[in-house]
Design a protein around this motif. Sequence first.
Motif, PDB file in Angstrom:
ATOM      1  N   SER A   1       1.854   0.638  -1.166  1.00 43.67           N
ATOM      2  CA  SER A   1       2.866  -0.253  -0.604  1.00 43.67           C
ATOM      3  C   SER A   1       2.248  -1.521  -0.010  1.00 43.67           C
ATOM      4  CB  SER A   1       3.690   0.478   0.458  1.00 43.67           C
ATOM      5  OG  SER A   1       2.937   0.667   1.639  1.00 43.67           O
ATOM      6  N   LEU A   2       0.980  -1.463   0.382  1.00 38.80           N
ATOM      7  CA  LEU A   2       0.318  -2.615   1.005  1.00 38.80           C
ATOM      8  C   LEU A   2      -0.454  -3.498   0.031  1.00 38.80           C
ATOM      9  CD1 LEU A   2      -1.139  -0.970   4.257  1.00 38.80           C
ATOM     10  CD2 LEU A   2       0.899  -2.396   4.043  1.00 38.80           C
ATOM     11  N   VAL A   3      -0.827  -2.970  -1.123  1.00 34.33           N
ATOM     12  CA  VAL A   3      -1.676  -3.711  -2.050  1.00 34.33           C
ATOM     13  C   VAL A   3      -0.902  -4.903  -2.638  1.00 34.33           C
ATOM     14  CG1 VAL A   3      -1.135  -2.356  -4.119  1.00 34.33           C
ATOM     15  CG2 VAL A   3      -3.344  -3.462  -3.924  1.00 34.33           C
ATOM     16  N   PRO A   4      -1.549  -6.069  -2.704  1.00 37.48           N
ATOM     17  CA  PRO A   4      -0.888  -7.201  -3.349  1.00 37.48           C
ATOM     18  C   PRO A   4      -0.753  -6.926  -4.856  1.00 37.48           C
ATOM     19  CG  PRO A   4      -3.125  -7.789  -2.698  1.00 37.48           C
ATOM     20  CD  PRO A   4      -2.862  -6.412  -2.183  1.00 37.48           C
ATOM     21  N   VAL A   5       0.377  -7.304  -5.420  1.00 40.08           N
ATOM     22  CA  VAL A   5       0.650  -6.984  -6.819  1.00 40.08           C
ATOM     23  C   VAL A   5       0.753  -8.258  -7.646  1.00 40.08           C
ATOM     24  CG1 VAL A   5       2.267  -5.885  -8.400  1.00 40.08           C
ATOM     25  CG2 VAL A   5       1.857  -4.882  -6.161  1.00 40.08           C
ATOM     26  N   ASP A   6      -0.042  -8.330  -8.697  1.00 41.84           N
ATOM     27  CA  ASP A   6       0.057  -9.402  -9.682  1.00 41.84           C
ATOM     28  C   ASP A   6       0.670  -8.773 -10.935  1.00 41.84           C
ATOM     29  OD1 ASP A   6      -0.183 -11.738 -11.110  1.00 41.84           O
ATOM     30  OD2 ASP A   6      -2.352 -11.563 -11.417  1.00 41.84           O
ATOM     31  N   LYS A   7      -0.126  -8.015 -11.654  1.00 40.09           N
ATOM     32  CA  LYS A   7       0.382  -7.291 -12.822  1.00 40.09           C
ATOM     33  C   LYS A   7       0.625  -5.810 -12.496  1.00 40.09           C
ATOM     34  CE  LYS A   7      -2.966  -9.225 -15.371  1.00 40.09           C
ATOM     35  NZ  LYS A   7      -3.947  -9.175 -16.426  1.00 40.09           N
TER      36      LYS A   7
ATOM     37  N   ASP B   1      -1.884  -3.586 -12.027  1.00 38.45           N
ATOM     38  CA  ASP B   1      -3.013  -2.746 -12.453  1.00 38.45           C
ATOM     39  C   ASP B   1      -3.759  -2.154 -11.265  1.00 38.45           C
ATOM     40  OD1 ASP B   1      -2.430  -3.300 -15.104  1.00 38.45           O
ATOM     41  OD2 ASP B   1      -3.842  -4.977 -15.209  1.00 38.45           O
ATOM     42  N   LEU B   2      -3.979  -2.955 -10.242  1.00 41.49           N
ATOM     43  CA  LEU B   2      -4.694  -2.470  -9.057  1.00 41.49           C
ATOM     44  C   LEU B   2      -3.885  -1.382  -8.367  1.00 41.49           C
ATOM     45  CD1 LEU B   2      -7.074  -2.618  -7.119  1.00 41.49           C
ATOM     46  CD2 LEU B   2      -5.939  -4.523  -5.965  1.00 41.49           C
ATOM     47  N   ARG B   3      -2.597  -1.619  -8.194  1.00 40.30           N
ATOM     48  CA  ARG B   3      -1.741  -0.625  -7.534  1.00 40.30           C
ATOM     49  C   ARG B   3      -1.749   0.697  -8.301  1.00 40.30           C
ATOM     50  NH1 ARG B   3       3.830  -2.631  -7.429  1.00 40.30           N
ATOM     51  NH2 ARG B   3       3.751  -1.959  -9.588  1.00 40.30           N
ATOM     52  N   GLU B   4      -1.674   0.630  -9.608  1.00 40.18           N
ATOM     53  CA  GLU B   4      -1.629   1.848 -10.424  1.00 40.18           C
ATOM     54  C   GLU B   4      -2.970   2.579 -10.465  1.00 40.18           C
ATOM     55  OE1 GLU B   4       1.252   3.093 -11.344  1.00 40.18           O
ATOM     56  OE2 GLU B   4       2.032   1.313 -10.349  1.00 40.18           O
ATOM     57  N   SER B   5      -4.054   1.899 -10.096  1.00 43.79           N
ATOM     58  CA  SER B   5      -5.370   2.544 -10.116  1.00 43.79           C
ATOM     59  C   SER B   5      -5.660   3.339  -8.838  1.00 43.79           C
ATOM     60  CB  SER B   5      -6.471   1.505 -10.327  1.00 43.79           C
ATOM     61  OG  SER B   5      -6.681   0.749  -9.152  1.00 43.79           O
ATOM     62  N   ILE B   6      -4.791   3.216  -7.841  1.00 43.08           N
ATOM     63  CA  ILE B   6      -4.989   3.936  -6.573  1.00 43.08           C
ATOM     64  C   ILE B   6      -4.534   5.379  -6.752  1.00 43.08           C
ATOM     65  CG2 ILE B   6      -4.328   4.074  -4.144  1.00 43.08           C
ATOM     66  CD1 ILE B   6      -3.762   1.030  -4.294  1.00 43.08           C
ATOM     67  N   GLY B   7      -5.362   6.312  -6.317  1.00 45.27           N
ATOM     68  CA  GLY B   7      -5.000   7.721  -6.439  1.00 45.27           C
ATOM     69  C   GLY B   7      -5.948   8.618  -5.667  1.00 45.27           C
ATOM     70  N   TRP B   8      -5.795   9.912  -5.846  1.00 45.15           N
ATOM     71  CA  TRP B   8      -6.695  10.882  -5.228  1.00 45.15           C
ATOM     72  C   TRP B   8      -6.956  11.999  -6.231  1.00 45.15           C
ATOM     73  CZ3 TRP B   8      -5.317  15.971  -4.598  1.00 45.15           C
ATOM     74  CH2 TRP B   8      -3.954  16.283  -4.633  1.00 45.15           C
ATOM     75  N   THR B   9      -8.048  12.698  -5.999  1.00 45.98           N
ATOM     76  CA  THR B   9      -8.427  13.799  -6.884  1.00 45.98           C
ATOM     77  C   THR B   9      -9.214  14.840  -6.090  1.00 45.98           C
ATOM     78  OG1 THR B   9      -9.492  14.349  -8.977  1.00 45.98           O
ATOM     79  CG2 THR B   9     -10.586  12.708  -7.628  1.00 45.98           C
ATOM     80  N   TRP B  10      -9.204  16.059  -6.579  1.00 50.06           N
ATOM     81  CA  TRP B  10     -10.073  17.091  -6.007  1.00 50.06           C
ATOM     82  C   TRP B  10     -11.459  16.859  -6.571  1.00 50.06           C
ATOM     83  CZ3 TRP B  10      -8.597  19.501  -1.910  1.00 50.06           C
ATOM     84  CH2 TRP B  10      -7.247  19.741  -1.684  1.00 50.06           C
ATOM     85  N   GLY B  11     -12.462  16.955  -5.757  1.00 50.01           N
ATOM     86  CA  GLY B  11     -13.836  16.740  -6.202  1.00 50.01           C
ATOM     87  C   GLY B  11     -14.257  15.296  -6.012  1.00 50.01           C
TER      88      GLY B  11
END
Length: 153
Positions: free
Chosen positions: A41-47, A49-59
């Motif tokens: 919600s805070l990331v600036p959005v152009d296209k 791509d950056l917003r969609e790359s944010i995530g979490w994973t086990w390990g």
Amino acid sequence: MAVLGLKKLNAKLKRLPAAAEAAIRTAMEQSANEIVALMKSLVPVDKGDLRESIGWTWGSKPKYSQAIASVTSASGNLTLTIHVGNSKVRYAHLVEFGTAPHLNGGQFAGTQHPGTKAEPFFFVSWRALRKRAKSRITRAITKSAKQVAASGG
């Protein structure tokens, strides 16, 4: 001398680690989802791509991404990593911290880049929600211990 209820107590103590780990796992997932949602919600959005790359994973973090936070349980069995970036998006740190004015190289060698202002989104989210995450995990441990203690032998 025999201790009354020792068998029941030992049985409960054997169930406690598994119950606590399951509760910790759930609490960690819920907290990671909250932190990632705030970052997105805070990331600036152009296209996007950056917003969609944010995530979490086990390990550990996926290849090409930047780990923002990595939390490991005391037993070492659970490690959750919040990350940003992928093979296409490798500029999250430049958005987060900005860039200083500088002379360009490469194709535009000698031209002046004015720099970019910082637009923080990942560390502010982590700092804002890490106490809540820790409290949630602590409550989950306490709740699981109480449930094991209240259960029959």
